[in-house]
Scaffold this motif. Structure first.
Motif, short mmCIF file in Angstrom:
data_model
loop_
_atom_site.label_atom_id
_atom_site.label_comp_id
_atom_site.label_asym_id
_atom_site.label_seq_id
_atom_site.Cartn_x
_atom_site.Cartn_y
_atom_site.Cartn_z
N GLU A 94 71.87 53.46 -1.13
CA GLU A 94 71.22 55.36 -1.14
C GLU A 94 70.56 55.80 -2.19
O GLU A 94 69.64 56.94 -1.61
CB GLU A 94 73.18 56.06 -1.29
N GLU A 95 71.02 55.12 -3.96
CA GLU A 95 70.13 55.68 -4.50
C GLU A 95 68.19 55.87 -4.32
O GLU A 95 67.73 57.37 -4.99
CB GLU A 95 69.68 55.04 -6.00
N LEU A 96 67.54 54.30 -3.89
CA LEU A 96 66.44 54.72 -3.33
C LEU A 96 66.43 55.58 -1.96
O LEU A 96 65.23 56.28 -1.80
CB LEU A 96 66.03 53.78 -2.72
N THR A 97 67.12 56.07 -1.19
CA THR A 97 67.45 56.25 -0.18
C THR A 97 66.91 58.32 -0.43
O THR A 97 65.77 58.97 0.03
CB THR A 97 68.47 55.93 0.89
N ILE A 98 67.79 58.49 -1.45
CA ILE A 98 67.57 60.17 -2.17
C ILE A 98 66.35 59.90 -1.92
O ILE A 98 65.74 61.22 -2.18
CB ILE A 98 69.06 60.02 -3.02
N GLU A 99 65.68 59.42 -3.10
CA GLU A 99 63.99 59.43 -3.71
C GLU A 99 63.42 58.84 -2.42
O GLU A 99 62.01 59.99 -2.87
CB GLU A 99 64.32 58.11 -4.87
N LEU A 100 63.27 58.39 -1.91
CA LEU A 100 62.71 58.58 -0.74
C LEU A 100 62.60 59.87 0.15
O LEU A 100 61.67 60.77 0.38
CB LEU A 100 62.92 57.36 0.31
N ILE A 101 63.21 61.25 0.44
CA ILE A 101 63.92 61.50 0.97
C ILE A 101 63.34 63.22 -0.01
O ILE A 101 62.54 63.58 0.61
CB ILE A 101 65.43 62.08 1.34
N GLN A 102 63.57 63.23 -1.38
CA GLN A 102 62.28 63.78 -2.14
C GLN A 102 60.95 63.39 -2.42
O GLN A 102 60.22 65.11 -1.64
CB GLN A 102 63.07 62.94 -3.59
N GLU A 103 60.98 62.69 -1.71
CA GLU A 103 58.81 62.22 -1.61
C GLU A 103 58.51 62.63 -0.53
O GLU A 103 57.44 63.49 -0.21
CB GLU A 103 58.45 60.99 -1.61
N ILE A 156 67.64 47.83 -8.55
CA ILE A 156 66.53 47.03 -7.82
C ILE A 156 67.77 46.42 -6.40
O ILE A 156 68.90 46.00 -6.39
CB ILE A 156 65.51 45.54 -8.07
N LEU A 157 66.66 45.67 -5.33
CA LEU A 157 67.40 45.75 -4.46
C LEU A 157 69.02 44.58 -4.05
O LEU A 157 69.73 45.09 -3.66
CB LEU A 157 66.63 45.10 -2.98
N ALA A 158 68.94 44.03 -4.86
CA ALA A 158 69.95 43.51 -5.07
C ALA A 158 70.94 43.19 -5.69
O ALA A 158 72.51 43.39 -5.99
CB ALA A 158 69.35 41.62 -5.47
#
Length: 210
Positions: A57-66, A117-119
């Motif tokens: 989720e954390e990285l998905t939110i950053e992807l959405i921002q980008e 990280i992903l893990a």
């Protein structure tokens, strides 16, 4: 955070071809409200692109921002008279922004401390903090002071957005509520603020590197 974003997406209504065409005409004539309505209507395209990466989720939110920044860039350069659907035009900018972000985030040449990280493990505590030389500390202080001055000179809403994102780690949804604008406008303010700061610092940085 992601749940709030999804709730906002549910409120977005699809535009009819006639309505969209009219909005593009108005946007090309400088109508800011038409521009915001168009970019808001295409926010689901950003979300659909982001979830295909299947990240936490954390990285998905950053992807959405980008991806939203990519959407805004596409809207600024789009020519509706050429007959190309905006979704086809914008998807390349959106995906490109997301891929560039992931390349930066997981570059083999850089280690990002305190990032999950992903893990799900954190590497920050395992790496000793580097000892900076006095001249390196002085350089950092000089740059930080210039950046602080530049931020203080920004229009109020741009300043609030940059401080919220980079200093307070606030999600775009919360910032939008705080300053009473749409989520897409938050990203637009972020982009404008960063562009202004780069402009204010360009001369200083060119002299600094000499």
């Amino acid at each position: 955070m992601l749940q709030k974003y999804l709730e906002e997406l549910k409120k977005i209504k699809m535009l009819s071809p006639e309505e969209e065409k009219e909005l593009w005409i108005r946007a090309s004539e400088g109508d800011e409200r038409a521009h915001r309505k168009l970019t808001g209507a295409y926010q689901p395209l950003v979300f659909k692109t982001a979830i295909r990466f299947r990240l936490p989720e954390e990285l998905t939110i950053e992807l959405i921002q980008e991806g939203t920044i990519g959407l805004l860039e596409a809207a600024e350069s789009y020519d509706h008279t050429r007959g190309v659907a905006f979704s086809l035009y914008a998807i390349h900018r959106i995906r490109g922004r997301m891929c560039d972000f992931l390349n930066r985030e997981f570059s083999r040449d850089e280690i990002y401390l305190d990032k999950k990280i992903l893990a799900g493990r954190e590497i920050g505590p395992a790496i000793p903090a580097p000892q900076l030389l006095p001249e390196e500390l002085a350089e950092r202080h000089a740059i930080a002071e210039r950046v602080s001055r530049a931020v203080d000179r920004l229009p109020q809403k741009e300043r609030q957005v940059l401080q919220g994102i980079f200093l307070e780690n606030k999600p775009a949804v919360e910032l939008a509520e705080d300053i009473h604008v749409t989520i897409s406008h938050v990203y637009r303010l972020e982009k404008q603020g960063v562009r202004r700061i780069r402009g204010m610092l360009s001369r200083f940085m060119s002299e600094f590197r000499k």
